[in-house]
Design a protein around this motif. Sequence first.
Motif, short mmCIF file in Angstrom:
data_model
loop_
_atom_site.label_atom_id
_atom_site.label_comp_id
_atom_site.label_asym_id
_atom_site.label_seq_id
_atom_site.Cartn_x
_atom_site.Cartn_y
_atom_site.Cartn_z
N ARG A 96 0.64 -1.10 0.01
CA ARG A 96 -0.06 -0.03 -0.03
C ARG A 96 0.83 1.26 0.04
NH1 ARG A 96 -2.37 3.73 3.32
NH2 ARG A 96 -1.07 3.18 5.34
N ILE A 97 1.84 1.17 0.80
CA ILE A 97 2.84 2.35 0.79
C ILE A 97 3.56 2.57 -0.60
CG2 ILE A 97 4.75 3.45 2.02
CD1 ILE A 97 3.98 1.88 4.57
N GLN A 98 3.97 1.39 -1.05
CA GLN A 98 4.84 1.51 -2.24
C GLN A 98 3.76 2.50 -3.35
OE1 GLN A 98 6.11 -2.87 -1.98
NE2 GLN A 98 7.74 -1.88 -2.98
N LYS A 99 2.57 1.64 -3.67
CA LYS A 99 1.58 2.13 -4.24
C LYS A 99 1.25 3.77 -4.18
CE LYS A 99 -1.44 1.99 -7.70
NZ LYS A 99 -2.49 1.04 -7.68
N ARG A 198 10.67 10.63 2.35
CA ARG A 198 10.04 12.10 2.39
C ARG A 198 8.93 11.78 1.45
NH1 ARG A 198 15.45 13.55 1.92
NH2 ARG A 198 15.14 13.61 -0.27
N ALA A 199 8.92 11.18 0.29
CA ALA A 199 7.89 11.02 -0.64
C ALA A 199 6.67 10.34 -0.05
CB ALA A 199 8.27 10.42 -1.86
N ALA A 200 6.84 9.27 0.78
CA ALA A 200 5.72 8.72 1.46
C ALA A 200 5.11 9.60 2.49
CB ALA A 200 6.23 7.54 2.31
N ILE A 205 1.57 9.16 4.31
CA ILE A 205 2.04 8.13 5.26
C ILE A 205 2.92 8.79 6.32
CG2 ILE A 205 3.04 5.93 5.02
CD1 ILE A 205 0.81 6.05 3.17
N ASP A 206 2.55 8.36 7.68
CA ASP A 206 3.30 8.76 8.52
C ASP A 206 4.84 8.11 8.97
OD1 ASP A 206 3.25 6.72 10.88
OD2 ASP A 206 1.32 6.75 10.21
N GLU A 208 6.35 7.12 11.12
CA GLU A 208 6.57 5.73 11.91
C GLU A 208 6.11 4.54 11.13
OE1 GLU A 208 5.18 8.47 12.88
OE2 GLU A 208 6.76 9.04 14.18
N THR A 209 5.10 4.48 10.25
CA THR A 209 4.57 3.44 9.56
C THR A 209 5.75 3.05 8.42
OG1 THR A 209 2.25 4.14 9.85
CG2 THR A 209 2.68 2.67 8.09
N VAL A 210 6.22 4.13 7.65
CA VAL A 210 7.40 3.91 6.87
C VAL A 210 8.71 3.00 7.67
CG1 VAL A 210 9.08 4.93 5.12
CG2 VAL A 210 6.85 5.89 5.39
N GLU A 211 9.03 3.41 8.44
CA GLU A 211 10.05 2.95 9.39
C GLU A 211 9.75 1.54 9.81
OE1 GLU A 211 10.73 5.25 12.58
OE2 GLU A 211 11.72 6.96 11.54
N ALA A 212 8.33 1.15 9.81
CA ALA A 212 7.96 -0.14 10.48
C ALA A 212 8.13 -1.25 9.25
CB ALA A 212 6.63 0.00 11.05
N HIS A 213 8.18 -0.82 8.17
CA HIS A 213 7.80 -1.67 6.80
C HIS A 213 9.11 -1.53 5.80
CE1 HIS A 213 3.86 -2.84 7.78
NE2 HIS A 213 3.85 -1.51 8.39
N PHE A 214 9.99 -0.55 6.06
CA PHE A 214 11.02 -0.26 5.10
C PHE A 214 12.28 0.02 5.93
CE2 PHE A 214 7.24 0.71 2.67
CZ PHE A 214 7.51 -0.09 1.38
N THR A 215 13.56 -0.49 5.27
CA THR A 215 15.08 0.01 5.85
C THR A 215 15.59 0.36 4.58
OG1 THR A 215 15.54 -2.37 5.59
CG2 THR A 215 14.86 -1.93 7.53
N PRO A 216 16.82 0.92 4.72
CA PRO A 216 17.80 1.16 3.73
C PRO A 216 18.12 -0.05 2.89
CG PRO A 216 18.40 2.58 5.59
CD PRO A 216 17.36 1.35 6.12
N ASP A 217 18.32 -1.04 3.45
CA ASP A 217 18.43 -2.36 2.71
C ASP A 217 17.61 -2.92 1.93
OD1 ASP A 217 20.47 -4.92 2.45
OD2 ASP A 217 18.72 -5.75 3.57
N ASP A 218 16.17 -2.67 2.19
CA ASP A 218 15.07 -3.16 1.39
C ASP A 218 14.30 -2.14 0.82
OD1 ASP A 218 13.55 -2.29 3.31
OD2 ASP A 218 12.77 -4.33 4.17
#
Length: 357
Positions: A96-99, A198-200, A205-206, A208-218
């Motif tokens: 959902r975030i990626q979309k 930033r784009a999210a 998208i808040d 904290e939600t981005v941090e919960a689902h993404f890291t620099p590695d992925d």
Amino acid sequence: MQKSIEVEYWVVDEDGELTEPEELTDVSENVEEEFVPPLFELKTPPCETYGDLRSAFVEQLDRVLRRADELDKRLVPFGTPVNGERIERWPTERGRIQKRVLGTNFDYAKYCAGTHLHFEKRNVVDQLNTLIGLDPALALLNSSPYFRGTRVANGARAYLYRKKCYEKFPKHGQLWEYADTVGEWERRLDRRYEEFSRAAVEAGIDEETVEAHFTPDDVVWTPVRLRDEMPTVEWRAPDAALPSQILRAAEEIDAVMEQLHHTNVRVGGTTGGVTEDEIVLPGFETLREYVNEAIHEGLESPDVAGYLERMGFDVQGYDPITPKIDGREYVTRSEACELRLEYAEMLRRDVSRLLRN
């Protein structure tokens, strides 16, 4: 040096229509659903030798095919499904975030099936740069020129990922330049994560939600990636393809990756080549030209074929699928079903030959 294979195959029913894997994923812990219903992924465990990798890959595929027979399902070795109904993504927060960030361009990824080769981290900078330099080898496994029935490129999947899906965020999906240090590579990852975050946030998208689902590695989907989880250097450029072709590519790339531990790797000139004394990678702008030709023309490009020969590949030993199904400007849904069934049978025969040998 340990190595492993991941490959995504389309699943179809007896009529060639796309369907879900269902109980296919119960075959082993190395088989799992992908992010869209008609795809599944098979992974080998890390293997020390190519012989072990070959055995693990073929034996697992044979088990999956036997189970597929029981379920009246087939596996299709295409980079895209050629044509068919719209494909929807399994609902996940990450998707959902990626979309939200990528917009409708993200939908192109739903029609792509690929092969990933993993190599244990050793001389990481040389491994990264060598896999970047070998990226035109994607042409060896191009297996579909079509997207939703229309011809788009010799390698439709690579075109869709690099030119369409991440069109607004090219540094997240296209080939990166050579690196001087691992630290430099990691700083690139950090910048890409910051851009995505930033784009999210701008898309609602808040953080904290981005941090919960993404890291620099992925957060990137580049053709060459460092994977901390494995830990490996991963080449994810080529299409899904017939198993024998994947194994041929894995063996030849593994030979180059083994050699770099005992020789010099340098960037210079426009030709590139692998010899007993050194591995020479062409300048990045030249390499990018080879990559574009590999995507649009495949092995029909004399420049690409010549470059891959110099880099240690037996180009004449490959038999990519794209030239065999190419030639039509448009493929109907019924024709796509016929093609999928035809190549599902070819995959079955390919595995049978590998087992006999």
